[in-house]
Design an enzyme around this catalytic site. Structure first.
Site, short mmCIF file in Angstrom:
data_model
loop_
_atom_site.label_atom_id
_atom_site.label_comp_id
_atom_site.label_asym_id
_atom_site.label_seq_id
_atom_site.Cartn_x
_atom_site.Cartn_y
_atom_site.Cartn_z
N SER A 45 0.63 -1.27 -0.03
CA SER A 45 -0.02 -0.03 0.02
C SER A 45 0.92 1.58 -0.24
O SER A 45 0.18 2.33 -0.40
CB SER A 45 -0.97 -0.08 1.13
OG SER A 45 -2.01 -1.03 1.08
N GLY A 219 -4.47 -2.24 -0.97
CA GLY A 219 -3.61 -1.91 -2.07
C GLY A 219 -3.33 -0.43 -2.01
O GLY A 219 -4.10 0.40 -1.34
N GLY A 221 -3.12 3.67 -3.72
CA GLY A 221 -3.75 4.65 -4.56
C GLY A 221 -5.18 4.79 -4.29
O GLY A 221 -5.88 4.21 -3.15
N CYS A 246 -9.35 -2.36 3.91
CA CYS A 246 -8.69 -1.31 3.37
C CYS A 246 -9.13 -0.91 1.97
O CYS A 246 -10.40 -0.45 1.81
CB CYS A 246 -6.99 -1.46 3.26
SG CYS A 246 -6.26 0.23 3.64
N GLN A 250 -12.98 0.00 0.10
CA GLN A 250 -13.41 1.39 -1.02
C GLN A 250 -13.96 0.70 -2.21
O GLN A 250 -14.79 1.31 -2.88
CB GLN A 250 -12.19 2.26 -1.01
CG GLN A 250 -11.93 2.73 0.31
CD GLN A 250 -10.21 3.24 0.06
OE1 GLN A 250 -9.60 3.26 -0.88
NE2 GLN A 250 -9.54 3.24 1.57
N ASN A 288 -3.32 2.06 7.12
CA ASN A 288 -2.66 2.56 6.27
C ASN A 288 -3.46 2.76 5.02
O ASN A 288 -3.40 1.88 3.92
CB ASN A 288 -1.43 1.61 5.74
CG ASN A 288 -0.53 2.07 4.67
OD1 ASN A 288 -0.62 3.25 4.51
ND2 ASN A 288 0.00 1.19 4.20
N GLY A 290 -5.04 6.03 2.41
CA GLY A 290 -5.11 7.78 1.97
C GLY A 290 -6.32 7.99 1.37
O GLY A 290 -6.71 9.30 1.19
N TYR A 291 -7.21 7.14 1.04
CA TYR A 291 -8.58 7.37 0.58
C TYR A 291 -9.57 6.75 1.65
O TYR A 291 -9.54 6.04 2.82
CB TYR A 291 -8.96 6.68 -0.72
CG TYR A 291 -8.16 7.34 -1.86
CD1 TYR A 291 -8.92 8.17 -2.75
CD2 TYR A 291 -6.81 7.26 -1.99
CE1 TYR A 291 -8.31 8.95 -3.80
CE2 TYR A 291 -6.17 8.18 -2.99
CZ TYR A 291 -7.15 8.83 -3.85
OH TYR A 291 -6.34 9.36 -4.99
N HIS A 327 -6.73 -2.74 9.23
CA HIS A 327 -5.89 -4.11 9.12
C HIS A 327 -5.95 -4.95 10.13
O HIS A 327 -5.48 -4.81 11.00
CB HIS A 327 -4.60 -3.95 8.68
CG HIS A 327 -4.37 -3.37 7.41
ND1 HIS A 327 -4.10 -4.24 6.35
CD2 HIS A 327 -4.06 -2.15 6.84
CE1 HIS A 327 -3.82 -3.62 5.21
NE2 HIS A 327 -3.90 -2.01 5.54
N GLU A 329 -5.73 -7.97 10.50
CA GLU A 329 -4.48 -8.98 10.62
C GLU A 329 -3.71 -8.41 11.37
O GLU A 329 -2.51 -9.47 11.96
CB GLU A 329 -4.06 -9.45 9.05
CG GLU A 329 -3.17 -8.39 8.40
CD GLU A 329 -3.90 -7.31 8.05
OE1 GLU A 329 -3.32 -6.36 7.34
OE2 GLU A 329 -4.95 -7.21 8.04
#
Length: 356
Positions: A45, A219, A221, A246, A250, A288, A290-291, A327, A329
């Site tokens: 990511s 992942g 972006g 994550c 989205q 982690n 950014g969106y 996350h 995990e």
């Protein structure tokens, strides 16, 4: 040690020390984690980003491959107040520039105030401030890569058999948009068979497996770039239980009528508090991203971030959909939310409702 330079989009050029030479450009982000540097540096990511560690000393317990989340370092460069020799040597061998000697508290404050920004880095005996500025200019001229999934996903599908004593006879089709290895491990430990598929897998690829769960991974972006994964959600929702972590949350939300948006500086670290709206229980999580999901569409928001109320969990019992923004995990991080994987496998044992 030779000088290094970090050119920030806001206009400052910072002088630092070289720990691993090279030039780099990317989006400057930070993590608040004080352990788990191996996991963070190998987290897909962070592809195309420059990672700043807010904790002052990175490397105080060495480097061990068994902690890696993938087979390589993904940030384009790394910044810390101080790197140990072990980490510096590892990054140099990976060809990833590393710089130290900066006031990372000041740098993190600037990112929080101004938002994630582009930067350029030049490190090594011949590095100059002009080199860093040239990298920054090149970064400013780059559009966000719509094919970023191809940089972090597997090229060919493969299957991993469970390593648990009790085989639960559940097949998971994991769409690899940049999956952390510990997501696969968490499913295997519970007896599931995991079929790892490329980010651009087709509905026919999934149908050939007849999975009990379709799982969209984390992942890098913008989730809007992962159109193939979204099409899989469209195709199988209501027919096959769907899970996501994550970026996966989205992608699922967008496919079910929702919307996503870029955050100012994202959530990155191992101390993000999440409140369950049904139980009022608060757990600490590893994050982690950014969106975030701005509109959940057909899904119900069941968990929110305590700090900013952004959605952290989306559910639909009717459609058999279960996603988490964080996350569960927990590599690195607290184990408060490991039961997510148990819930996913329980969901797989129940027939999905028929979508309209």
């Amino acid at each position: 040690m030779s000088d290094a330079y970090v050119a920030l989009e806001g206009g400052r050029v910072l002088r630092a020390r070289t720990r691993a030479p090279g030039t780099a450009r990317g989006e400057l982000v930070f993590t608040t984690a004080y352990t788990g540097y191996e996991e963070s540096l190998t987290d897909p990511s962070y592809e195309e980003q420059v990672l700043t560690f807010s904790y002052p000393l990175i490397g105080n317990y060495g480097v061990r491959e068994e902690r890696f989340e993938s087979d390589r370092v993904h940030p384009r460069a790394a910044i810390a107040l101080e790197f140990t020799d072990d980490v510096a040597e590892w990054l140099e061998n990976e060809g990833v520039p590393a710089v130290e000697g900066l006031d990372t508290r000041d740098l993190v404050t600037e990112i929080r105030d101004e938002g994630a920004m582009k930067c350029g880095i030049a490190a090594g005996p011949d590095a100059t401030a002009e080199d860093a500025l040239a990298e920054l200019d090149a970064c400013k001229g780059m559009s966000e890569h719509t094919d970023i999934g191809a940089q972090v996903s597997v090229d060919e599908p493969y299957t991993v058999e469970p390593n648990a004593d009790d085989d639960v006879d559940i097949d998971v089709a994991l769409i690899d948009c940049g999956a952390k290895g510990s997501i696969v491990s968490s499913l295997l430990e519970r007896g599931a068979t995991v079929h790892v598929l490329p980010h651009d897998a087709t509905p026919e690829d999934v149908e050939a497996l007849s999975p009990d769960v379709l799982f969209v991974s984390n992942g890098p972006g913008d989730p809007a770039n992962f159109t193939a994964a979204g099409e899989l959600v469209d195709r199988f929702v209501g027919e096959t239980p769907i899970a996501g972590i994550c970026l996966g949350q989205q992608v699922v939300a967008r496919s079910l009528g929702g919307e996503t948006e870029k955050m100012a500086f994202g959530h990155r670290g191992v101390n993000q508090p999440v409140r369950d709206l049904r139980t009022e229980r608060v757990v600490m999580t590893t994050q982690n991203h950014g969106y975030t999901v701005a509109d959940p569409g057909e899904l119900e928001v069941t968990q929110v971030n305590v700090n900013d109320d952004t959605p952290e969990g989306l559910d639909s019992e009717e459609l058999s959909v279960l996603t988490r923004q964080y996350h569960p995990e927990a590599n690195p991080g607290p184990h408060d939310s490991l039961d997510f994987f148990d819930r996913v496998l329980e969901m797989a044992k129940k027939p999905a409702a028929t979508a309209d």
